[in-house]
Design an enzyme around this catalytic site. Structure first.
Site, PDB file in Angstrom:
ATOM      1  N   LYS A  17      -2.215 -23.235  50.229  1.00  0.00           N
ATOM      2  CA  LYS A  17      -1.431 -24.454  50.379  1.00  0.00           C
ATOM      3  C   LYS A  17      -0.735 -24.783  49.053  1.00  0.00           C
ATOM      4  O   LYS A  17       0.142 -24.067  48.641  1.00  0.00           O
ATOM      5  CB  LYS A  17      -2.336 -25.580  50.877  1.00  0.00           C
ATOM      6  CG  LYS A  17      -3.270 -25.172  52.039  1.00  0.00           C
ATOM      7  CD  LYS A  17      -2.551 -24.881  53.334  1.00  0.00           C
ATOM      8  CE  LYS A  17      -3.415 -24.224  54.406  1.00  0.00           C
ATOM      9  NZ  LYS A  17      -4.672 -24.901  54.722  1.00  0.00           N
ATOM     10  N   ASP A  24     -13.732 -30.066  49.205  1.00  0.00           N
ATOM     11  CA  ASP A  24     -12.507 -29.318  49.494  1.00  0.00           C
ATOM     12  C   ASP A  24     -11.353 -30.130  48.895  1.00  0.00           C
ATOM     13  O   ASP A  24     -11.021 -31.204  49.390  1.00  0.00           O
ATOM     14  CB  ASP A  24     -12.360 -29.147  51.007  1.00  0.00           C
ATOM     15  CG  ASP A  24     -11.169 -28.283  51.397  1.00  0.00           C
ATOM     16  OD1 ASP A  24     -10.177 -28.276  50.653  1.00  0.00           O
ATOM     17  OD2 ASP A  24     -11.230 -27.635  52.462  1.00  0.00           O
ATOM     18  N   ARG A  30     -13.700  -4.571  43.881  1.00  0.00           N
ATOM     19  CA  ARG A  30     -14.333  -5.655  44.666  1.00  0.00           C
ATOM     20  C   ARG A  30     -15.131  -6.600  43.781  1.00  0.00           C
ATOM     21  O   ARG A  30     -15.441  -7.728  44.159  1.00  0.00           O
ATOM     22  CB  ARG A  30     -15.207  -5.069  45.793  1.00  0.00           C
ATOM     23  CG  ARG A  30     -15.812  -6.132  46.687  1.00  0.00           C
ATOM     24  CD  ARG A  30     -16.308  -5.643  48.049  1.00  0.00           C
ATOM     25  NE  ARG A  30     -16.774  -4.280  48.058  1.00  0.00           N
ATOM     26  CZ  ARG A  30     -17.924  -3.862  47.533  1.00  0.00           C
ATOM     27  NH1 ARG A  30     -18.751  -4.717  46.969  1.00  0.00           N
ATOM     28  NH2 ARG A  30     -18.253  -2.579  47.574  1.00  0.00           N
ATOM     29  N   TYR A  33     -11.181 -30.360  58.162  1.00  0.00           N
ATOM     30  CA  TYR A  33     -10.305 -29.255  58.561  1.00  0.00           C
ATOM     31  C   TYR A  33     -10.917 -28.514  59.755  1.00  0.00           C
ATOM     32  O   TYR A  33     -12.098 -28.162  59.730  1.00  0.00           O
ATOM     33  CB  TYR A  33     -10.122 -28.308  57.372  1.00  0.00           C
ATOM     34  CG  TYR A  33      -9.338 -27.081  57.715  1.00  0.00           C
ATOM     35  CD1 TYR A  33      -8.025 -27.166  58.153  1.00  0.00           C
ATOM     36  CD2 TYR A  33      -9.914 -25.821  57.621  1.00  0.00           C
ATOM     37  CE1 TYR A  33      -7.302 -26.033  58.484  1.00  0.00           C
ATOM     38  CE2 TYR A  33      -9.197 -24.683  57.944  1.00  0.00           C
ATOM     39  CZ  TYR A  33      -7.893 -24.791  58.375  1.00  0.00           C
ATOM     40  OH  TYR A  33      -7.196 -23.671  58.709  1.00  0.00           O
TER      41      TYR A  33
HETATM   42  C1  LIG Z   1      -5.895 -24.560  55.329  1.00  0.00           C
HETATM   43  C2  LIG Z   1      -7.139 -25.226  54.903  1.00  0.00           C
HETATM   44  C3  LIG Z   1      -8.329 -24.487  54.756  1.00  0.00           C
HETATM   45  C4  LIG Z   1      -8.433 -23.018  55.113  1.00  0.00           C
HETATM   46  O1  LIG Z   1      -7.676 -22.225  54.232  1.00  0.00           O
HETATM   47  P1  LIG Z   1      -7.067 -20.777  54.657  1.00  0.00           P
HETATM   48  O2  LIG Z   1      -6.415 -20.356  53.377  1.00  0.00           O
HETATM   49  O3  LIG Z   1      -6.106 -21.024  55.786  1.00  0.00           O
HETATM   50  O4  LIG Z   1      -8.191 -19.905  55.051  1.00  0.00           O
HETATM   51  C5  LIG Z   1      -9.452 -25.166  54.296  1.00  0.00           C
HETATM   52  N1  LIG Z   1      -9.409 -26.483  54.008  1.00  0.00           N
HETATM   53  C6  LIG Z   1      -8.290 -27.221  54.149  1.00  0.00           C
HETATM   54  C7  LIG Z   1      -8.320 -28.673  53.824  1.00  0.00           C
HETATM   55  C8  LIG Z   1      -7.116 -26.619  54.610  1.00  0.00           C
HETATM   56  O5  LIG Z   1      -6.012 -27.364  54.758  1.00  0.00           O
END
Ligand SMILES: *Cc1c(COP(=O)(O)O)cnc(C)c1O
Length: 354
Positions: free
Chosen positions: A193, A168, A45, A96
């Site tokens: 993504k 982000d 962890r 998001y």
């Molecule tokens: C999908 C997404 C998230 C969240 O990510 P997960 O891996 O699904 O938890 C956060 N920010 C953006 C811009 C996203 O497209």
């Protein structure tokens, strides 16, 4: 030496064992929860060598120190937790949806005093909202409105008010934007993504240059336990090897499609910042947007984005999608297929709306 390499080279070359006769070319998938006492490793962890390979590579691409988390939301949560109890956060009005829900839930429980929602492209509105704020959240471009912020200006304003800035960078990827170079304190990724890139891994990450912030993020990860499995980081690193190619190809496809979509009579508005591989279209009504989503054969009607395959969905089908997102907006995540095949499929679905 690697500092002088371009991002495309570092994405391929970093996170590998040293070149030595007989050494493997790829990092090991280290499946051990515990380590023999007396060394530099303790327990899975806290750290793992497969995470290290992913973190080294992503950290280099973003220009800081990376930490892997179990999901993008685990990384979002760790970064937002940098705000003090009862603090004030500035955030885009159309970020998001799950980030927005998390912020709302923290206001409801008193974890945060206030979330000030602003149009992130309006630098003076962001500056006004930042007075007295503890943390400024950016997503640029935003999901799914594709609003682009002046990241450098917002980071500068946040710093001058003593607020932590977080960006982000999921949509842009470090190939197209490096927020730390623009003065941002923390970068957050949904590595699910573009970084992993194949719609088969759930993973998140933070990146920062600030040692004190990194320590807090690492402590958050260890104490709350939102850690990835080694396999996830191994797969995401394999995805990063082709990141530059995928970003280039899907971006080229998106540019062509955005132009053709704008000329199609069934499309009332195209949102496309001129770069990246997400294009959002408005088609006039919920029924037409749903018909478009159901009307394609090559494009898959599914949520998520950033994979090699093209996906589309009407975002407001999610109950927690911010109301600032138009009900008839369909978000297209453009993949790396042949652009003519992508267009032919979209066009027949759009023609059918007429
Ligand atoms: C999908 C997404 C998230 C969240 O990510 P997960 O891996 O699904 O938890 C956060 N920010 C953006 C811009 C996203 O497209």
């Amino acid at each position: 030496m690697s500092d002088h390499w371009s991002p495309a080279t570092r994405a391929v070359a970093l996170g590998r064992p040293p070149h030595a006769p007989g050494a493997p070319v790829n990092p090991p998938l280290e499946l051990s929860t515990t380590y023999v006492a007396g060394g530099d490793r303790l327990y899975a962890r806290v750290g793992n060598r497969t995470w290290d390979a992913f973190e080294e590579t992503l950290g280099s691409l973003e220009g800081g120190s990376a930490l892997a988390f179990a999901s993008g939301m685990a990384a979002v949560c760790a970064a937002l937790d940098l705000a003090p109890h009862g603090g004030v956060v500035v955030a885009p009005d159309g970020a998001y949806n799950t980030t927005v829900s998390l912020l709302d839930s923290w206001v409801a429980t008193g974890r945060l005093a206030e979330v000030r929602r602003v149009d992130p492209s309006d630098a003076s509105a962001v500056a006004r909202a930042t007075r007295g704020a503890d943390l400024v959240w950016l997503e640029s471009p935003t999901n799914p409105l594709l609003v682009v912020a002046d990241v450098a200006t917002v980071a500068h304003v946040a710093r001058s008010h003593g607020a932590i800035s977080v960006c982000d960078n999921t949509f842009a990827t470090p190939i197209l934007q490096q927020p730390l170079d623009l003065g941002v304190d923390v970068v957050v990724h949904s590595a699910t993504k573009y970084l992993a890139g194949h719609s088969d891994v759930l993973l998140g990450a933070t990146v920062t240059r600030d040692a004190a912030i990194e320590e807090r993020l690492h402590t958050h990860r260890t104490l709350t336990g939102g850690v990835p499995g080694p396999h996830e980081t191994w797969l995401a690193l394999r995805g990063i090897r082709t990141l530059a190619l995928r970003v280039e190809r899907s971006g080229d496809n998106a540019r062509v499609l955005a132009e053709r979509l704008g000329a199609h009579p069934a499309v009332t508005r195209v949102r496309y910042p001129g770069w990246g591989a997400i294009v959002s279209v408005e088609v006039g009504s919920v029924a037409r947007a749903d018909a478009l989503s159901r009307g394609t054969r090559l494009w898959t009607h599914a949520t998520s984005l950033g994979g090699v395959e093209s996906l589309l969905e009407r975002r407001r089908r999610h109950a927690n999608e911010p109301a600032v997102v138009p009900e008839d907006l369909v978000r297209l995540s453009v993949g790396i297929e042949d652009v003519e095949d992508l267009w032919a499929d979209l066009r027949q679905a759009l023609d059918a709306l007429a």
